[in-house]
Design an enzyme around this catalytic site. Sequence first.
Site, short mmCIF file in Angstrom:
data_model
loop_
_atom_site.label_atom_id
_atom_site.label_comp_id
_atom_site.label_asym_id
_atom_site.label_seq_id
_atom_site.Cartn_x
_atom_site.Cartn_y
_atom_site.Cartn_z
CB SER A 1 29.86 78.70 48.46
OG SER A 1 30.29 78.49 49.78
CE LYS B 1 28.12 79.81 51.58
NZ LYS B 1 29.50 80.31 51.78
CE1 TYR C 1 25.98 77.02 53.89
CE2 TYR C 1 27.39 75.71 55.34
CZ TYR C 1 27.25 76.63 54.31
OH TYR C 1 28.35 77.14 53.71
CE1 TYR D 1 32.15 83.02 49.77
CE2 TYR D 1 33.94 82.11 48.46
CZ TYR D 1 32.70 81.99 49.03
OH TYR D 1 32.01 80.83 48.87
CB VAL E 1 35.23 74.83 48.72
CG1 VAL E 1 35.58 76.14 49.37
CG2 VAL E 1 34.08 74.14 49.41
#
Length: 419
Positions: free
Chosen positions: A64, A67, A191, A243, A261
């Site tokens: 992530s 991102k 992705y 998050y 992760v």
Amino acid sequence: MHSPIADYLQEVLDTVRDDTGGEVAGYIPELAAADPDVLGMAVCTVDGRVYTAGDADIEFSIQSISKPFAYAAALTDRGFATVRAAVGVEPSGEAFNELSLEAESRRPKNPMINAGAIATHQLLVGPHATVAERFERARSFFSTLADRTLELDERVCTSELATADRNLSIAHMLRNYGIIDDDPHEVVEGYTRQCSIKVTVRDLATMGAALVNGGVHPQTGAQVVTPAVARETLAVMAAAGMYDSAGEWFTRVGIPAKSGVAGGLLGALPGQCGIGVVSPRLDRHGNSVRGIKAFHRLSDDMGMHLMESEPHGSTVLRSTTVRDGETWFALQGAVQFIGAESVLAAFQDDTTATGTLVLDLSRVDRITDVGRRMVLEGLRRFVLDGREVVLVDPDGKLPNPDLGDGTFPTVRAGTARGR
Ligand code: GLN
């Protein structure tokens, strides 16, 4: 001399090393097989210097942490309006793999959660780009930021794609709502490939440093994104990078950040440095346990919390002196809004109705655009009052000092240091 900074980073790692709390990500089989004890850290400054400790050269999948960088690439490729139409900028307050769509627009709440990142990925390059083109855009952009060629971890990618039901269902919902046009399987493939790019903490720190340096790469000097894109990316990291613990993180640590992760954690401190940490065991939010602890230490020890301020007031106005009928205003340091405001306040306090006013910039490091405009406006008003205005600017810190009407103050040569 051995750098005390590298020693300090090593000490930070040593204090968090014994914490074996948390679990490695289990939902991607290949990540479950990762060595949970890996622990590394790197800091890259806006001057391009890198300090490392521990496993700084072990590669792991970016996950992530891709991102924010994909978001920066999408903003660059498609512009702010197109990206904003597809994805919001509000913290979701929910787990990273929740759908988290806005009620009316059906946009994913932000680009840091999976739904928003899937929508962002399909914006890369252009409307009809292929999976390969979008992946290559991400890979080459990340490589430019890391200043080395980054590669795909095929095993992690294949492993995640084999168990990607949740992201596939998110992509189907996004297509159902007209947020994405592409085939959901293709978007998720692209992705997932983006998430499977291998990095080290050294890469993360360097990539982050470009964002915190106005989009200019601290080592290559290339403008890798515009200042506006860098600012927006950092802002979204601050709002939603961690998050459903984004608020807790920002109050405690105060550094825009993004976790992945595989155990990576990127912090990006505006105007100062990029920080990368890796430690694969995660908390229930999916954030690295020891990574978070390391950031707690850094923020506390090094005063890195963005909301921390020091009670020093502005020091831009170094002195005001009257000599031989001239009023000298000597400035120093970096002149931003509040520094320029203190100069305007001093101008306002100047009750000498006549005589020459000298603005001495010989000790100024830099003047921001707003600082420049404010100082020039002050000078313009003095001229309107019938005063003569003289500039002492041996290093050219105030280029093109147009007083707004095509006239310029007299420039006096030579340095006035010591005044
Ligand atoms: N590739 C991962 C996923 O989509 C990334 C999640 C993460 O790092 N939080 O589930």
